[in-house]
Scaffold this motif. Structure first.
Motif, PDB file in Angstrom:
ATOM      1  N   ASN A  30       0.958  -1.150   0.269  1.00  0.00           N
ATOM      2  CA  ASN A  30       0.001   0.166   0.141  1.00  0.00           C
ATOM      3  C   ASN A  30       1.011   1.224  -0.116  1.00  0.00           C
ATOM      4  N   ASP A  31       2.004   1.082   0.608  1.00  0.00           N
ATOM      5  CA  ASP A  31       2.878   2.327   0.802  1.00  0.00           C
ATOM      6  C   ASP A  31       3.396   2.784  -0.711  1.00  0.00           C
ATOM      7  N   ILE A  32       3.678   1.603  -1.441  1.00  0.00           N
ATOM      8  CA  ILE A  32       3.951   2.176  -2.723  1.00  0.00           C
ATOM      9  C   ILE A  32       2.783   2.701  -3.750  1.00  0.00           C
ATOM     10  N   LEU A  33       1.475   2.185  -3.331  1.00  0.00           N
ATOM     11  CA  LEU A  33       0.470   2.483  -4.475  1.00  0.00           C
ATOM     12  C   LEU A  33      -0.104   3.764  -3.982  1.00  0.00           C
ATOM     13  N   ILE A  34       0.354   4.317  -2.565  1.00  0.00           N
ATOM     14  CA  ILE A  34       0.055   5.880  -2.340  1.00  0.00           C
ATOM     15  C   ILE A  34       0.615   6.820  -3.291  1.00  0.00           C
ATOM     16  N   PRO A  35       1.788   6.843  -3.267  1.00  0.00           N
ATOM     17  CA  PRO A  35       2.559   8.070  -4.129  1.00  0.00           C
ATOM     18  C   PRO A  35       1.950   7.586  -5.738  1.00  0.00           C
ATOM     19  N   VAL A  36       1.821   6.397  -6.130  1.00  0.00           N
ATOM     20  CA  VAL A  36       1.502   6.019  -7.446  1.00  0.00           C
ATOM     21  C   VAL A  36      -0.038   6.904  -7.747  1.00  0.00           C
ATOM     22  N   PHE A  37      -0.882   6.539  -6.758  1.00  0.00           N
ATOM     23  CA  PHE A  37      -2.234   6.906  -6.909  1.00  0.00           C
ATOM     24  C   PHE A  37      -2.313   8.328  -6.879  1.00  0.00           C
ATOM     25  N   LYS A  38      -1.385   8.962  -5.912  1.00  0.00           N
ATOM     26  CA  LYS A  38      -1.277  10.225  -5.667  1.00  0.00           C
ATOM     27  C   LYS A  38      -1.083  10.886  -7.109  1.00  0.00           C
ATOM     28  N   GLU A  39      -0.129  10.766  -7.792  1.00  0.00           N
ATOM     29  CA  GLU A  39       0.379  11.211  -9.215  1.00  0.00           C
ATOM     30  C   GLU A  39      -0.632  11.005 -10.421  1.00  0.00           C
ATOM     31  N   ALA A  40      -1.076   9.645 -10.095  1.00  0.00           N
ATOM     32  CA  ALA A  40      -2.174   9.197 -11.584  1.00  0.00           C
ATOM     33  C   ALA A  40      -3.474   9.639 -11.231  1.00  0.00           C
ATOM     34  N   PRO A 257       7.109   8.450   2.088  1.00  0.00           N
ATOM     35  CA  PRO A 257       7.362   8.736   0.671  1.00  0.00           C
ATOM     36  C   PRO A 257       7.079  10.314   0.389  1.00  0.00           C
ATOM     37  N   GLU A 258       5.954  10.911   1.151  1.00  0.00           N
ATOM     38  CA  GLU A 258       6.017  12.386   1.079  1.00  0.00           C
ATOM     39  C   GLU A 258       7.108  13.138   1.589  1.00  0.00           C
ATOM     40  N   TYR A 259       7.448  12.659   2.838  1.00  0.00           N
ATOM     41  CA  TYR A 259       8.784  13.612   3.372  1.00  0.00           C
ATOM     42  C   TYR A 259       9.787  13.319   2.422  1.00  0.00           C
ATOM     43  N   MET A 260      10.282  12.250   1.874  1.00  0.00           N
ATOM     44  CA  MET A 260      11.226  12.044   1.221  1.00  0.00           C
ATOM     45  C   MET A 260      11.341  12.701  -0.349  1.00  0.00           C
ATOM     46  N   ILE A 261       9.878  12.643  -0.783  1.00  0.00           N
ATOM     47  CA  ILE A 261       9.818  13.539  -2.126  1.00  0.00           C
ATOM     48  C   ILE A 261       9.536  14.847  -1.995  1.00  0.00           C
ATOM     49  N   LYS A 262       9.044  15.395  -0.998  1.00  0.00           N
ATOM     50  CA  LYS A 262       8.879  16.895  -0.730  1.00  0.00           C
ATOM     51  C   LYS A 262      10.091  17.479  -0.281  1.00  0.00           C
ATOM     52  N   ASP A 263      10.554  16.984   0.891  1.00  0.00           N
ATOM     53  CA  ASP A 263      11.580  17.829   1.615  1.00  0.00           C
ATOM     54  C   ASP A 263      12.936  17.235   1.449  1.00  0.00           C
ATOM     55  N   ILE A 271      11.937   5.456  -3.844  1.00  0.00           N
ATOM     56  CA  ILE A 271      11.532   5.126  -2.560  1.00  0.00           C
ATOM     57  C   ILE A 271      11.431   4.027  -2.224  1.00  0.00           C
ATOM     58  N   ALA A 272      10.935   2.829  -2.980  1.00  0.00           N
ATOM     59  CA  ALA A 272      10.751   1.428  -2.654  1.00  0.00           C
ATOM     60  C   ALA A 272      11.971   0.808  -1.667  1.00  0.00           C
ATOM     61  N   PRO A 273      13.112   1.160  -1.752  1.00  0.00           N
ATOM     62  CA  PRO A 273      14.126   0.455  -0.859  1.00  0.00           C
ATOM     63  C   PRO A 273      14.064   0.885   0.614  1.00  0.00           C
ATOM     64  N   TYR A 274      13.711   2.153   0.753  1.00  0.00           N
ATOM     65  CA  TYR A 274      13.448   2.911   2.026  1.00  0.00           C
ATOM     66  C   TYR A 274      12.202   2.211   2.789  1.00  0.00           C
ATOM     67  N   ILE A 275      11.141   2.041   1.877  1.00  0.00           N
ATOM     68  CA  ILE A 275       9.934   1.731   2.459  1.00  0.00           C
ATOM     69  C   ILE A 275      10.193   0.017   2.922  1.00  0.00           C
ATOM     70  N   SER A 276      10.893  -0.573   1.982  1.00  0.00           N
ATOM     71  CA  SER A 276      11.254  -1.776   2.257  1.00  0.00           C
ATOM     72  C   SER A 276      12.262  -1.909   3.503  1.00  0.00           C
ATOM     73  N   LEU A 277      13.046  -1.135   3.672  1.00  0.00           N
ATOM     74  CA  LEU A 277      13.979  -1.044   4.936  1.00  0.00           C
ATOM     75  C   LEU A 277      13.041  -0.538   6.253  1.00  0.00           C
ATOM     76  N   TYR A 278      11.818  -0.086   6.212  1.00  0.00           N
ATOM     77  CA  TYR A 278      11.087   0.169   7.074  1.00  0.00           C
ATOM     78  C   TYR A 278      10.432  -1.107   7.698  1.00  0.00           C
ATOM     79  N   TRP A 279      10.092  -1.846   6.637  1.00  0.00           N
ATOM     80  CA  TRP A 279       9.329  -2.997   6.994  1.00  0.00           C
ATOM     81  C   TRP A 279      10.248  -3.826   7.357  1.00  0.00           C
ATOM     82  N   ALA A 280      11.243  -3.887   6.755  1.00  0.00           N
ATOM     83  CA  ALA A 280      12.575  -5.089   6.960  1.00  0.00           C
ATOM     84  C   ALA A 280      12.907  -4.692   8.525  1.00  0.00           C
ATOM     85  N   SER A 281      13.009  -3.566   8.916  1.00  0.00           N
ATOM     86  CA  SER A 281      13.304  -3.171  10.483  1.00  0.00           C
ATOM     87  C   SER A 281      12.325  -3.932  11.429  1.00  0.00           C
TER      88      SER A 281
END
Length: 477
Positions: A30-40, A257-263, A271-281
């Motif tokens: 879902n965390d990947i779908l969020i920025p994709v849907f946001k753009e699309a 994702p919003e923080y990493m894209i915007k700020d 972004i995917a590897p960092y979202i993956s790192l969060y869940w890997a944590s």
């Protein structure tokens, strides 16, 4: 070899663990779908968080349906049809939800996409109500929370590879900027997922999993004297703890994702590897916390406490290497894992103490993320995954302790509170509109503060009821 109930029943636990994998795979995707849907679909940050809302509110709706049906039948539905049948039914419902992704992608419909996710999670709510107490029950009660932690570790193997697979399916070569192609490419992974749900439903139906775990049956005869699970303060306060726990776990990742894209100026596809790192944590923490489910040998446990987290970190590095991501930014994370190992050792296997220590370190991680910049803040936010990792089993174990015949009902109430992900994630998105995405993580600090309070409160409530986890743990060695 010791008796059946003195050890974890692996033959039954392993097939059960597959459903934990699925929950993780979908939730993190879902965390990947969020920025994709946001753009699309040209959504605001708040609207994009409706992905989290639709997914997590389904857990509440599912629990309410279960409670309503049980009330109409005047008997607990899960006890009536059996734990195994309930799991298979839940997987069937989730498979139906994945079918909606096909027309949703073809019509470019955000509403249909949300409906599909909602039905998938509706099935998950039934699966979770059954699977969590079942994981605790498949072996000695003393290592129940460690078994639930281990199941969570398998869940987080799903959360680690889910974002990478879905991101690959959507972006492919990572050079296409065509958003309509992005939405079209969502349907195939979800149809494959639906087929997998059905295969596992059939496998579980014919597995050796019990229709009613012996521990819960024994508990029914001796425990749970009160008429309703809601009569137990450890459960009621635990429901709020699950609500804020799922809230901080989900909102930390889904707003990242919003923080990493915007700020920080990242592009969506990186972004995917960092979202993956969060869940890997989460996986790193759970593999560490599950050590006691494997062996009673104290010195071996000490060794495994260092091996398990780095083994899980190795899995993260391996899947990202296969996905051809640059691993150089991630090696420094090995140092942060040491903080987790120290916190885990300090908790000595007591769920209340672990909840208190990990909530405190979680607050610290969010503060570092809020008041630093660049990659330091990204690693601070992803490390929240390390400190969230074992909180679900800690809260769940504390909340259902002493419920006896009300265990299944209590579990259903706890699963209902997964809606914390539906409320707190958009709430953080809303707050971000006023104070900026980085400072919006103050919401997470409030969540951890409540969990620290619950750790202290639940411990005293349970001691008054004659349940002392320190004695249980000490008495086992």
């Amino acid at each position: 070899m010791s008796s059946q109930n003195a050890k974890t029943n692996w033959a039954q636990f392993i097939p059960l663990a597959t459903v934990f994998f699925f929950w993780g795979f979908v939730a993190a995707s879902n965390d990947i779908l969020i920025p994709v849907f946001k753009e699309a679909f040209k959504l605001t940050q708040f609207e994009s968080q409706l992905v989290s809302f639709a997914f997590y509110i389904a857990y509440t709706v599912g629990s309410l349906i279960l409670i309503a049906i049980s009330a109409l039948m005047k008997t607990d539905l899960i006890n009536k049809i059996g734990y195994k049948n309930s799991l298979a039914l839940g997987l069937g419902i989730s498979a139906l939800g994945t079918l909606l992704f096909y027309p949703a992608a073809n019509n470019g419909s955000f509403t249909l996409m949300l409906s599909g996710l909602f039905i998938v999670a509706l099935g998950f709510s039934l699966q979770q109500t059954v699977a969590n107490p079942l994981a605790i029950a498949l072996g000695p009660i003393k290592t129940g929370s460690q078994r639930l932690t281990l199941a969570g570790g398998i869940n987080n193997f799903g959360t680690t590879i889910g974002p990478l697979i879905v991101s690959f399916a959507i972006f492919g070569t990572a050079t296409s900027g065509n958003t309509t192609l992005d939405i079209q490419s969502v349907k195939i992974p979800y149809l494959i997922l639906g087929a997998a749900f059905l295969v596992v439903a059939i496998l579980l139906k014919f597995s050796s999993l019990p229709d009613k775990p012996a521990l819960i049956e024994a508990d029914e005869k001796g425990g749970g004297k009160k008429g309703s699970a809601l009569a137990y303060p450890q459960l009621v306060l635990g429901m709020i703890a699950i609500f804020v726990y799922v809230g901080v776990e989900v909102s930390t990742a889904s707003n990242l994702p919003e923080y990493m894209i915007k700020d920080l100026g990242f592009s969506t596809k990186d972004i995917a590897p960092y979202i993956s790192l969060y869940w890997a944590s989460m996986m790193i923490g759970r593999w560490t916390g599950a050590v006691e489910a494997f062996t009673d040998n104290i010195s071996l446990q000490k060794v495994l406490r260092f091996i398990a987290p780095y083994l899980a970190f190795g899995v993260f590095l391996l899947v990202n290497a296969i996905a051809k991501h640059d691993l150089a930014p991630f090696y420094v994370y090995a140092v942060i894992i040491l903080v987790l190992i120290i916190a885990d050792m300090a908790s000595k296997g007591n769920p209340a103490r672990m909840l208190l220590i990990f909530s405190g370190v979680g607050i610290l991680a969010l503060l570092v993320g809020m008041f630093t910049e660049g990659m330091v803040s990204v690693y601070a936010f992803t490390s929240v995954g390390l400190f969230c990792s074992t909180l679900w089993p800690c809260i769940f174990t504390l909340a259902v302790s002493g419920l006896g015949k009300n265990t299944s009902q209590g579990s259903s109430f706890l699963i209902m509170m997964i809606m914390g992900g539906a409320v707190i994630s958009p709430l953080q998105g809303l707050v971000a509109g006023y104070i900026g995405i980085q400072y919006s993580y103050v919401i997470g600090i409030l969540c951890f503060a409540y969990m620290a309070f619950y750790a202290l409160k639940a411990s005293s409530i349970l001691k008054a009821q004659g349940i002392d986890f320190d004695q249980k743990i000490a008495g086992g060695h």
